[in-house]
Design a protein around this motif. Structure first.
Motif, PDB file in Angstrom:
ATOM      1  N   ALA A  83      37.214  61.223   3.721  1.00 52.17           N
ATOM      2  CA  ALA A  83      36.678  59.892   3.422  1.00 52.17           C
ATOM      3  C   ALA A  83      36.981  58.930   4.574  1.00 52.17           C
ATOM      4  N   ASN A  84      38.176  59.035   5.136  1.00 48.98           N
ATOM      5  CA  ASN A  84      38.500  58.214   6.303  1.00 48.98           C
ATOM      6  C   ASN A  84      37.646  58.613   7.503  1.00 48.98           C
ATOM      7  N   GLU A  85      37.426  59.907   7.663  1.00 45.51           N
ATOM      8  CA  GLU A  85      36.569  60.391   8.744  1.00 45.51           C
ATOM      9  C   GLU A  85      35.152  59.835   8.601  1.00 45.51           C
ATOM     10  N   MET A  86      34.700  59.680   7.372  1.00 47.53           N
ATOM     11  CA  MET A  86      33.358  59.144   7.139  1.00 47.53           C
ATOM     12  C   MET A  86      33.198  57.748   7.722  1.00 47.53           C
ATOM     13  N   ILE A  87      34.232  56.958   7.676  1.00 46.00           N
ATOM     14  CA  ILE A  87      34.163  55.599   8.230  1.00 46.00           C
ATOM     15  C   ILE A  87      33.891  55.672   9.731  1.00 46.00           C
ATOM     16  N   VAL A  88      34.531  56.613  10.405  1.00 46.11           N
ATOM     17  CA  VAL A  88      34.289  56.803  11.840  1.00 46.11           C
ATOM     18  C   VAL A  88      32.854  57.258  12.077  1.00 46.11           C
ATOM     19  N   HIS A  89      32.383  58.240  11.299  1.00 50.52           N
ATOM     20  CA  HIS A  89      31.006  58.727  11.444  1.00 50.52           C
ATOM     21  C   HIS A  89      30.002  57.599  11.216  1.00 50.52           C
ATOM     22  N   LEU A  90      30.255  56.773  10.220  1.00 47.87           N
ATOM     23  CA  LEU A  90      29.334  55.670   9.932  1.00 47.87           C
ATOM     24  C   LEU A  90      29.288  54.675  11.082  1.00 47.87           C
ATOM     25  N   ASN A  91      30.417  54.417  11.683  1.00 45.84           N
ATOM     26  CA  ASN A  91      30.432  53.528  12.852  1.00 45.84           C
ATOM     27  C   ASN A  91      29.658  54.141  14.019  1.00 45.84           C
ATOM     28  N   PHE A  92      29.809  55.447  14.242  1.00 45.07           N
ATOM     29  CA  PHE A  92      29.020  56.119  15.280  1.00 45.07           C
ATOM     30  C   PHE A  92      27.534  55.997  14.985  1.00 45.07           C
ATOM     31  N   LEU A  93      27.147  56.311  13.748  1.00 43.79           N
ATOM     32  CA  LEU A  93      25.735  56.240  13.377  1.00 43.79           C
ATOM     33  C   LEU A  93      25.176  54.832  13.589  1.00 43.79           C
ATOM     34  N   LYS A  94      25.962  53.838  13.237  1.00 43.66           N
ATOM     35  CA  LYS A  94      25.533  52.445  13.431  1.00 43.66           C
ATOM     36  C   LYS A  94      25.404  52.135  14.922  1.00 43.66           C
ATOM     37  N   ASP A  95      26.416  52.478  15.696  1.00 41.05           N
ATOM     38  CA  ASP A  95      26.421  52.147  17.121  1.00 41.05           C
ATOM     39  C   ASP A  95      25.381  52.928  17.919  1.00 41.05           C
ATOM     40  N   PHE A  96      25.025  54.121  17.461  1.00 41.29           N
ATOM     41  CA  PHE A  96      23.999  54.915  18.132  1.00 41.29           C
ATOM     42  C   PHE A  96      22.591  54.574  17.652  1.00 41.29           C
ATOM     43  N   GLY A  97      22.479  53.657  16.679  1.00 45.37           N
ATOM     44  CA  GLY A  97      21.174  53.222  16.196  1.00 45.37           C
ATOM     45  C   GLY A  97      20.558  54.134  15.145  1.00 45.37           C
ATOM     46  N   ASP A  98      21.338  55.044  14.587  1.00 47.30           N
ATOM     47  CA  ASP A  98      20.815  55.957  13.571  1.00 47.30           C
ATOM     48  C   ASP A  98      20.963  55.413  12.154  1.00 47.30           C
ATOM     49  N   LEU A  99      21.661  54.292  12.028  1.00 51.83           N
ATOM     50  CA  LEU A  99      21.895  53.680  10.719  1.00 51.83           C
ATOM     51  C   LEU A  99      21.872  52.169  10.899  1.00 51.83           C
ATOM     52  N   GLN A 100      21.125  51.488  10.053  1.00 52.74           N
ATOM     53  CA  GLN A 100      21.042  50.030  10.126  1.00 52.74           C
ATOM     54  C   GLN A 100      22.427  49.421   9.893  1.00 52.74           C
ATOM     55  N   PRO A 101      22.776  48.364  10.646  1.00 55.22           N
ATOM     56  CA  PRO A 101      24.104  47.756  10.497  1.00 55.22           C
ATOM     57  C   PRO A 101      24.449  47.365   9.061  1.00 55.22           C
TER      58      PRO A 101
END
Length: 128
Positions: A83-101
């Motif tokens: 679950a903590n790792e997911m927070i890192v993945h979500l930040n990557f996805l956001k910063d790489f433009g794969d997920l809306q902020p």
């Protein structure tokens, strides 16, 4: 996102699907997959979904061994780490433009809540 409330009395819970932490982890994974499934960043999406699924599956696997509290807590610990790792993945996805902020921030907040719920459940489980 609505989930059923749970009790700490594990003897009263008959199946892992009744655990609030399982319900929340599963629903978050489903929502996330719907948001990122069309991403071109295949490797990051694959790793993110592996982590998201791992939370729910570790809760389910641990519950199947609920009568051995150490084993159950081990699986809850793995779920917490994922679950903590997911927070890192979500930040990557956001910063790489794969997920809306906005979507990323909502999911991050939900995963932070999930982390706190897993920690509380794990702490209570260790005392029983």
């Amino acid at each position: 996102m609505e989930v059923r409330k749970w009790s700490y009395n594990l003897n009263m819970i008959l199946k892992f699907e009744d655990l609030e932490i399982y319900q929340l982890s599963y629903k978050l994974a489903v929502v996330l997959f719907g948001l990122i499934r069309k991403s071109k960043n295949f490797e990051l999406v694959r790793e993110t979904m592996r982590s998201a699924r791992s939370i729910a599956t570790n809760i389910a696997e641990g519950f199947s061994r609920k009568f051995d509290r150490k084993v159950f807590n081990y699986h809850l610990g793995v779920a917490l780490g994922e679950a903590n790792e997911m927070i890192v993945h979500l930040n990557f996805l956001k910063d790489f433009g794969d997920l809306q902020p906005n979507d990323a921030e909502k999911l991050i907040k939900n995963y932070e809540v999930l982390c706190r719920k897993i920690q509380a459940f794990r702490k209570k489980n260790a005392k029983l």
